[in-house]
Design a protein around this motif. Structure first.
Motif, short mmCIF file in Angstrom:
data_model
loop_
_atom_site.label_atom_id
_atom_site.label_comp_id
_atom_site.label_asym_id
_atom_site.label_seq_id
_atom_site.Cartn_x
_atom_site.Cartn_y
_atom_site.Cartn_z
N HIS A 362 6.96 -9.29 0.27
CA HIS A 362 5.83 -8.35 0.30
C HIS A 362 4.62 -8.96 1.02
O HIS A 362 3.85 -8.25 1.67
CB HIS A 362 5.46 -7.89 -1.11
CG HIS A 362 5.26 -8.98 -2.11
ND1 HIS A 362 6.18 -9.98 -2.35
CD2 HIS A 362 4.23 -9.24 -2.95
CE1 HIS A 362 5.74 -10.79 -3.28
NE2 HIS A 362 4.55 -10.36 -3.67
N ILE A 366 3.69 -6.67 3.98
CA ILE A 366 2.49 -5.87 3.70
C ILE A 366 1.23 -6.63 4.11
O ILE A 366 0.45 -6.16 4.92
CB ILE A 366 2.45 -5.42 2.22
CG1 ILE A 366 3.61 -4.44 2.01
CG2 ILE A 366 1.11 -4.80 1.87
CD1 ILE A 366 3.72 -3.84 0.66
N ASP A 392 9.52 -4.37 -5.04
CA ASP A 392 9.24 -2.96 -4.83
C ASP A 392 7.73 -2.65 -4.84
O ASP A 392 6.95 -3.39 -5.43
CB ASP A 392 9.94 -2.12 -5.91
CG ASP A 392 10.00 -0.66 -5.54
OD1 ASP A 392 9.05 0.07 -5.92
OD2 ASP A 392 10.95 -0.25 -4.86
N LYS A 393 7.37 -1.54 -4.19
CA LYS A 393 5.96 -1.16 -4.11
C LYS A 393 5.34 -0.93 -5.49
O LYS A 393 4.14 -1.10 -5.66
CB LYS A 393 5.81 0.14 -3.31
CG LYS A 393 5.27 -0.07 -1.92
CD LYS A 393 4.89 1.25 -1.28
CE LYS A 393 4.88 1.12 0.22
NZ LYS A 393 4.64 2.36 0.90
N VAL A 398 2.41 -6.07 -5.59
CA VAL A 398 2.31 -5.26 -4.37
C VAL A 398 1.13 -4.30 -4.49
O VAL A 398 0.39 -4.09 -3.52
CB VAL A 398 3.62 -4.48 -4.10
CG1 VAL A 398 3.51 -3.70 -2.80
CG2 VAL A 398 4.79 -5.44 -4.03
N TYR A 412 8.38 0.39 4.01
CA TYR A 412 8.59 -0.61 2.97
C TYR A 412 9.25 0.05 1.75
O TYR A 412 8.61 0.40 0.76
CB TYR A 412 7.25 -1.26 2.57
CG TYR A 412 7.44 -2.47 1.66
CD1 TYR A 412 7.44 -2.34 0.27
CD2 TYR A 412 7.63 -3.74 2.20
CE1 TYR A 412 7.63 -3.44 -0.55
CE2 TYR A 412 7.82 -4.85 1.39
CZ TYR A 412 7.82 -4.69 0.01
OH TYR A 412 8.02 -5.79 -0.80
N ARG A 438 11.92 -5.86 -9.20
CA ARG A 438 12.40 -6.83 -8.20
C ARG A 438 13.92 -6.91 -8.20
O ARG A 438 14.56 -6.77 -9.24
CB ARG A 438 11.80 -8.21 -8.49
CG ARG A 438 10.27 -8.17 -8.48
CD ARG A 438 9.63 -9.51 -8.66
NE ARG A 438 8.17 -9.40 -8.57
CZ ARG A 438 7.37 -10.32 -8.08
NH1 ARG A 438 7.87 -11.45 -7.64
NH2 ARG A 438 6.08 -10.14 -8.04
#
Lengths: 447, 61
Positions: A362, A366, A392-393, A398, A412, A438
């Motif tokens: 990430h 990101i 994950d977002k 994140v 993403y 995750r």
């Protein structure tokens, strides 16, 4: 025979590779000095003190040094750099006992072997004569200057060693150091006065340098004063953004335990000999690979995290771990003549058989806006096996990254991550970590 | 002719001091070592003397 690109300056010999094995050739002009170094007992004393790389004798002019992972001073934390400087000075003091002296005092001659700094240039000695130490200027530019800047200003200033391949010029160092550093008599002499002296006597044909006599005792005293100066350098800031990552994240005990066991299982399946742990932080997962018999180089962007890891390897005598500083989005470039003297990061990945990328994707995708394709392509060049964690977002880490950013990261997603990485890798296994957003993956490069 | 002389004087007076350090950094390092040899020797003597005094005080306690 393939000569190593950085091994051309020393007339005493050179390093080469043949059939994949590293050798060092001793030129005829240096054989007598080399034999003296061995027969006098200097080499043995350095070996007994873990200060020199062991070698095998192949013939009377070829030795085979133990091959180790090469790292560069701009990849070391402050503690590692300081230890490298102290090792150089201790080596010089021991050499003086045998009427020998170091020709060079450069961090590129020091590497980390089994957790401590050792001299890798076995041909770096000459017979002592009562004259100024030839390596003194080099020691000041390549050790004292960066260490003093890291102490008095910021640890990140070791990056200047990337731009100045022969060491930070003393006049530049003098300009950058704060006023209070002049209160340190050691720095006043070895950096500030030294810089003035270089400018004053530069290109001065009237002085007779041959008249300057430095006896063995006097040089030993100079080395003692340098050792005390280097020992006085301390960086006291203990905690940084990443220094305490695993105390401040969102794993429950159970999910953390699951992550540990899954990584252990993946390592057992790959059975790697050499592992790179990207974003290794405090090396919780590097230790798993070490327990399964691997040697690990762990990289982290945070100097304090690396320093903490290094201190731990020293205290606990962990020989298979080398923690280093690295910004993966701007990895070490090739520098020096033809950009070949000091290698890029990827050139040093030739024998890596597993890369771990945990809790990192990430930040790359990101924070640094890197497309998955770029990341996958790079990782596929580093190693055949990859253990990677998708975050994950919805994960709170994140969410923190997106707090002050516009969410332009439509690509993403876990589905897209798997799709893009499948262009380069075969996904051998995946495990969702309980009570988290995750997922761990085991991948191998597509042939 | 006068313009050329004026130009040379002007350049000498106002140009930044050139540093020849890159061409020859070694002479300065060697000259400094002559000074360091003396300073470091005094430093080591004081250091030995000071540690003897300290050990004497510890013994006394």
């Amino acid at each position: 025979m393939e000569k190593i690109a950085s091994s051309f300056r020393d007339p005493s010999g050179f390093v080469f590779r043949e059939n994949g094995i590293l050798y060092r050739k001793i030129n005829a002009c240096y054989k007598r000095t080399f034999n003296l170094m061995i027969q006098s007992g200097l080499y043995q004393e350095l070996l007994d003190n873990n200060l020199i790389i062991p070698h095998k004798v192949i013939s009377d002019d070829i030795i085979q040094p133990t091959e180790i992972f090469i790292s560069y001073p701009y990849e070391w934390s402050f503690e590692q750099y300081k230890d490298a400087a102290l090792a150089t000075l201790h080596i010089q003091q021991i050499a003086l006992k045998y009427d020998m002296t170091l020709k060079d005092a450069t961090p590129y001659n020091i590497q980390f072997y089994k957790g401590h700094p050792v001299l890798i240039d076995t041909l770096s000695f000459e017979i002592f004569k009562e004259k100024p130490w030839i390596a003194y200027n080099q020691f000041c530019k390549m050790f004292l200057a960066p260490l003093s800047l890291m102490t008095y200003k910021d640890q990140r200033l070791s990056c200047l060693m990337k731009d100045f391949i022969d060491g930070i010029p003393l006049d530049l160092c003098a300009k950058l150091l704060p006023l209070k550093s002049r209160l340190n008599i050691g720095l006043l002499l070895n950096i500030f006065s030294h810089s003035k002296s270089q400018q004053k006597y530069a290109d001065n044909r009237n002085i007779n340098l041959k008249q300057i006599v430095i006896t063995k005792k006097q040089l030993d005293n100079i080395i003692t004063s340098l050792i005390d100066l280097v020992n006085s350098f301390k960086v006291t800031k203990e905690n940084t953004e990443w220094g305490d990552y695993y105390s401040n994240t969102n794993y429950t005990n159970e999910s953390f335990e699951m992550k540990l066991n899954t990584v252990k299982d993946y390592i057992k399946r790959i059975k790697p000999v050499k592992v790179w742990d990207l974003g290794g932080n405090t090396n919780v997962f590097s230790n798993i690979a070490i327990k399964e018999g691997a040697e690990v180089v762990s990289f982290d962007i945070d100097y304090m995290a690396v320093a903490k890891s290094y201190k731990k390897t020293k205290q606990e005598h962990i020989e298979q771990l080398l923690p280093l500083v690295l910004d993966l989005t701007n990895p070490s470039p090739g520098i020096g003549w033809a950009n070949e003297e000091r290698e890029t990061l990827i050139s040093r990945a030739k024998q890596v058989d597993c890369v771990m990328c945990l809790a990192l994707i990430h930040h790359l995708a990101i924070s640094n806006n890197l497309p998955f394709g770029h990341i996958a392509k790079y990782f596929a060049q580093l190693s055949n096996n990859l253990i990677i964690e998708f975050v994950d977002k919805q994960d709170s880490q994140v969410q923190k990254l997106l707090f002050s950013r516009e969410d332009i990261f439509n690509q993403y997603t876990q589905q897209n991550f798997e799709k893009v990485f499948s262009d380069y890798f075969e996904i051998k296994d995946k495990q969702s970590i309980k009570y988290s957003y995750r997922t761990l993956y085991l991948m191998s490069v597509k042939k | 002719m006068y313009k050329k002389i004026l130009f040379c004087v002007f350049t000498l007076l106002f140009s930044a001091k050139l540093s020849w350090g890159y061409l020859d950094p070694s002479s300065g390092s060697m000259m400094l070592q002559a000074v360091l040899a003396v300073v470091a020797s005094v430093y080591v003597v004081i250091k030995i003397f000071w540690s003897k005094i300290k050990s004497w005080f510890v013994w006394k306690k």
